[in-house]
Enzyme design. Structure first.
Site, PDB file in Angstrom:
ATOM      1  N   SER A  73      46.852  18.438 -52.524  1.00 29.26           N
ATOM      2  CA  SER A  73      45.558  18.667 -52.374  1.00 29.26           C
ATOM      3  C   SER A  73      44.612  17.716 -52.508  1.00 29.26           C
ATOM      4  CB  SER A  73      45.184  19.889 -53.714  1.00 29.26           C
ATOM      5  OG  SER A  73      43.890  19.797 -53.568  1.00 29.26           O
ATOM      6  N   TYR A 100      45.093  21.996 -62.225  1.00 31.98           N
ATOM      7  CA  TYR A 100      45.288  21.603 -60.707  1.00 31.98           C
ATOM      8  C   TYR A 100      45.153  20.258 -60.060  1.00 31.98           C
ATOM      9  CZ  TYR A 100      45.343  23.096 -55.743  1.00 31.98           C
ATOM     10  OH  TYR A 100      45.627  23.416 -54.442  1.00 31.98           O
TER      11      TYR A 100
END
Length: 252
Positions: free
Chosen positions: A143, A156
């Protein structure tokens, strides 16, 4: 067409979003695929739809946090297609917005198990098969948040940053096996998850799309196109890299 002709791949998290789009893209380019997901009913439905469109795919229920499940998924590729050339580690688990002070420990551990240990396990069993096939390409879907921080997203950001580092280390370990390992870092992408989290597609465009230079969220197929490049021989001089496809999010 045919950029993956004769190649065999595994895609995890293939029922929806980026995984589904990549399944369609790889299949259209000639790859034979084992598509895997923890959603057993969903993956069989997806496999049926791809086959009806002309693809050569089989569905496999898989929990990437479980070693036996990962090993069985790789074995399925060998049993069905006789080799393995491509692995795309796309399965993910999302906690939501939370600080380390408030996070549920079991949720934190699940995020690590799926998002970081899962790609390691899938790779552990895929590498011998790829070596036997003469090499291959492993893609870890990370990401843009693996490179920058963001409030309320410590879980995350941490696991995706770890995934980028895992790709670099694996690339160094297996370059002699002709196995390339790269990470692919999407920015905000218009998937069911982001629409649900924001409340609607319009809200997602306003909330997340406004953070990019392009002023919009990306399309799942735009990430699938980048994955195709990494999976194909066109990226033959790339390993240990992170391909950032974020609409300019990290340029701001």
């Amino acid at each position: 067409m045919g950029r993956l002709e004769g190649k065999v791949g595994i895609i995890t998290g293939a029922v929806r979003g980026i995984g589904r789009a990549t399944t369609e893209r790889f299949s259209a380019e000639g790859a034979s695929l084992v598509i895997a997901d923890i959603d057993g009913d969903g993956i069989e439905k997806t496999a049926t739809e791809i086959r009806e469109a002309g693809g050569n795919v089989v569905g496999q229920e898989c929990d990437v946090s479980d070693a036996a499940s990962c090993e069985a998924t790789v074995q399925r590729a060998l049993d069905e297609f006789g080799k393995l050339n491509i692995l795309m580690n796309n399965a993910a688990y999302f906690i939501g917005k939370v600080t380390v002070e408030d996070v549920d420990i079991s949720e934190w551990r699940r995020a690590i198990d799926v998002n970081l240990t899962g790609p390691m396990l899938m790779s552990k069993y895929a590498i011998p098969a790829m070596r036997a096939a003469g090499g291959g390409s492993i893609i870890h879907v990370a990401s843009q948040l693996g490179s920058v921080g963001k409030p309320m997203r410590s879980d995350y950001c941490s696991v995706k940053g770890g995934l980028i580092q895992l790709a670099r280390c694996m690339a160094a370990d297996h370059v002699g096996d002709n196995i390339r390992v790269n990470s692919l870092s999407p920015g905000p992408i218009g998937t069911e998850r982001i629409f649900e989290r924001s409340g609607s597609e319009e809200a997602a465009q306003q909330e997340s799309g406004s953070l990019t230079l392009m002023g919009r969220v990306g399309l799942p197929m735009e990430i699938a196109n980048a994955a195709l490049f990494l999976a194909s021989d066109e990226s033959s001089f790339m390993t240990g890299d992170d391909l950032l496809v974020d609409g300019g999010y990290n340029a701001l």
